[in-house]
Design a protein around this motif. Sequence first.
Motif, PDB file in Angstrom:
ATOM      1  N   GLY A 140       0.783  -1.223   0.000  1.00  0.00           N
ATOM      2  CA  GLY A 140       0.000   0.000   0.000  1.00  0.00           C
ATOM      3  C   GLY A 140       0.816   1.276   0.000  1.00  0.00           C
ATOM      4  O   GLY A 140       0.252   2.379  -0.028  1.00  0.00           O
ATOM      5  N   ASP A 141       2.145   1.150   0.018  1.00  0.00           N
ATOM      6  CA  ASP A 141       2.995   2.344   0.021  1.00  0.00           C
ATOM      7  C   ASP A 141       3.044   2.971  -1.374  1.00  0.00           C
ATOM      8  O   ASP A 141       3.081   2.258  -2.382  1.00  0.00           O
ATOM      9  CB  ASP A 141       4.417   1.986   0.455  1.00  0.00           C
ATOM     10  CG  ASP A 141       4.502   1.628   1.936  1.00  0.00           C
ATOM     11  OD1 ASP A 141       3.572   1.985   2.680  1.00  0.00           O
ATOM     12  OD2 ASP A 141       5.498   0.981   2.325  1.00  0.00           O
ATOM     13  N   PRO A 142       3.072   4.304  -1.447  1.00  0.00           N
ATOM     14  CA  PRO A 142       3.173   4.977  -2.759  1.00  0.00           C
ATOM     15  C   PRO A 142       4.448   4.567  -3.480  1.00  0.00           C
ATOM     16  O   PRO A 142       5.510   4.457  -2.876  1.00  0.00           O
ATOM     17  CB  PRO A 142       3.188   6.462  -2.395  1.00  0.00           C
ATOM     18  CG  PRO A 142       2.538   6.540  -1.044  1.00  0.00           C
ATOM     19  CD  PRO A 142       2.949   5.280  -0.343  1.00  0.00           C
ATOM     20  N   ALA A 143       4.317   4.344  -4.790  1.00  0.00           N
ATOM     21  CA  ALA A 143       5.473   3.957  -5.604  1.00  0.00           C
ATOM     22  C   ALA A 143       5.782   4.993  -6.673  1.00  0.00           C
ATOM     23  O   ALA A 143       6.947   5.230  -6.989  1.00  0.00           O
ATOM     24  CB  ALA A 143       5.219   2.601  -6.270  1.00  0.00           C
ATOM     25  N   ALA A 144       4.748   5.605  -7.239  1.00  0.00           N
ATOM     26  CA  ALA A 144       4.963   6.560  -8.340  1.00  0.00           C
ATOM     27  C   ALA A 144       3.745   7.461  -8.479  1.00  0.00           C
ATOM     28  O   ALA A 144       2.638   7.098  -8.072  1.00  0.00           O
ATOM     29  CB  ALA A 144       5.217   5.821  -9.648  1.00  0.00           C
ATOM     30  N   VAL A 145       3.979   8.622  -9.058  1.00  0.00           N
ATOM     31  CA  VAL A 145       2.894   9.558  -9.362  1.00  0.00           C
ATOM     32  C   VAL A 145       2.881   9.777 -10.871  1.00  0.00           C
ATOM     33  O   VAL A 145       3.879  10.216 -11.450  1.00  0.00           O
ATOM     34  CB  VAL A 145       3.079  10.908  -8.631  1.00  0.00           C
ATOM     35  CG1 VAL A 145       1.949  11.866  -8.996  1.00  0.00           C
ATOM     36  CG2 VAL A 145       3.141  10.703  -7.119  1.00  0.00           C
ATOM     37  N   GLY A 192      -1.999  14.599 -10.404  1.00  0.00           N
ATOM     38  CA  GLY A 192      -1.062  13.513 -10.154  1.00  0.00           C
ATOM     39  C   GLY A 192      -1.754  12.317  -9.531  1.00  0.00           C
ATOM     40  O   GLY A 192      -2.271  12.404  -8.412  1.00  0.00           O
ATOM     41  N   ALA A 193      -1.804  11.195 -10.240  1.00  0.00           N
ATOM     42  CA  ALA A 193      -2.428   9.981  -9.734  1.00  0.00           C
ATOM     43  C   ALA A 193      -1.374   9.126  -9.030  1.00  0.00           C
ATOM     44  O   ALA A 193      -0.373   8.741  -9.633  1.00  0.00           O
ATOM     45  CB  ALA A 193      -3.064   9.191 -10.878  1.00  0.00           C
ATOM     46  N   ALA A 224      -4.362   5.213  -5.646  1.00  0.00           N
ATOM     47  CA  ALA A 224      -4.610   5.511  -4.236  1.00  0.00           C
ATOM     48  C   ALA A 224      -5.239   6.884  -4.050  1.00  0.00           C
ATOM     49  O   ALA A 224      -5.632   7.234  -2.932  1.00  0.00           O
ATOM     50  CB  ALA A 224      -3.304   5.425  -3.436  1.00  0.00           C
ATOM     51  N   GLY A 225      -5.325   7.676  -5.107  1.00  0.00           N
ATOM     52  CA  GLY A 225      -5.894   9.014  -5.028  1.00  0.00           C
ATOM     53  C   GLY A 225      -5.012  10.020  -5.726  1.00  0.00           C
ATOM     54  O   GLY A 225      -3.893   9.710  -6.156  1.00  0.00           O
ATOM     55  N   TYR A 226      -5.545  11.229  -5.875  1.00  0.00           N
ATOM     56  CA  TYR A 226      -4.762  12.299  -6.491  1.00  0.00           C
ATOM     57  C   TYR A 226      -3.851  12.938  -5.457  1.00  0.00           C
ATOM     58  O   TYR A 226      -4.273  13.205  -4.327  1.00  0.00           O
ATOM     59  CB  TYR A 226      -5.685  13.361  -7.091  1.00  0.00           C
ATOM     60  CG  TYR A 226      -6.510  12.869  -8.254  1.00  0.00           C
ATOM     61  CD1 TYR A 226      -5.906  12.393  -9.415  1.00  0.00           C
ATOM     62  CD2 TYR A 226      -7.898  12.886  -8.198  1.00  0.00           C
ATOM     63  CE1 TYR A 226      -6.658  11.944 -10.484  1.00  0.00           C
ATOM     64  CE2 TYR A 226      -8.662  12.444  -9.271  1.00  0.00           C
ATOM     65  CZ  TYR A 226      -8.040  11.973 -10.398  1.00  0.00           C
ATOM     66  OH  TYR A 226      -8.790  11.530 -11.459  1.00  0.00           O
TER      67      TYR A 226
END
Length: 290
Positions: free
Chosen positions: A35-40, A52-53, A207-209
Amino acid sequence: VLCLDEPVAGAPFEPYAPALEAAAAGIVPTPVAPGDPAAVFFTSGSTGRSKGAVHTHGSLDAAATIMNLELGLEDGERTLHFLPLFSSCMEHLIPLTLARATHVILPSFDAAAAWAAPRKIPASLRMISYASEVMPPAVLAALAERLPQVAFVQFYGMIEQLCLTVLDAAAHLRKAATVGRPMIGAEIRILEDESREILARSPTLFAGYWGDDEATARVMHEGWLRTGDCGRFDADGFLVLDGRLKDMIKTGGVTVIPAEIESVLMGHPDVSDAAVVGVPDEQWGEAVHA
């Protein structure tokens, strides 16, 4: 930019091996969760300012696995990239890297270079993929006749949610007016109202903008992504896109789908391209203009 082989003199690349050796001492492994952010990845901005997604390690891993399965990729594939990597990386770069593919990247789009590349290796072109829009049937039929050995595959998805439908090679010409059936793990439904908006959810959902909770809330509906596209399923479960909601024309109380008219116009041998829009009309509210 790193090059696995020795870079050509003057090319803006660094040799891979020395760069890896120099960096190894300073690399500290960082544990990450799915669940950790990887890229936008930024949207096209077709409905306003680009957003930015945020995609997580889990959503990108799911996208890579699903695309590998749906494409039937083999170990050691070669793929040609001639589109911007910010978009094609999710559909091709990441999944094909998982399959240990070789990536051939053109510095910019060049139609002649794109066609010339596979000709350097006889009989090497086995698949052409494209995404998000139905290819004009006349164009697709001409390509299939010219390249009978090539499989054509179409995908439907978006920056916010990858890998929604696939139209595989077996059904391509028979169902050319559709974008295929839901991919592995994808759920798609149509809102039962006048809009017939397409809602979707899958393990590839973003995961959201970035920094914009309000925009995220506007596109999410009880865990489903509101795609902004309208459509329907045909009798065989293939998804038919009827266009963007914002592009629908309301004339005399009737909803007109521009894409349907464009498809008819494109079928005429003297028409090379077509666009249909609504224009203000005192009597009908909007009139159809091509």
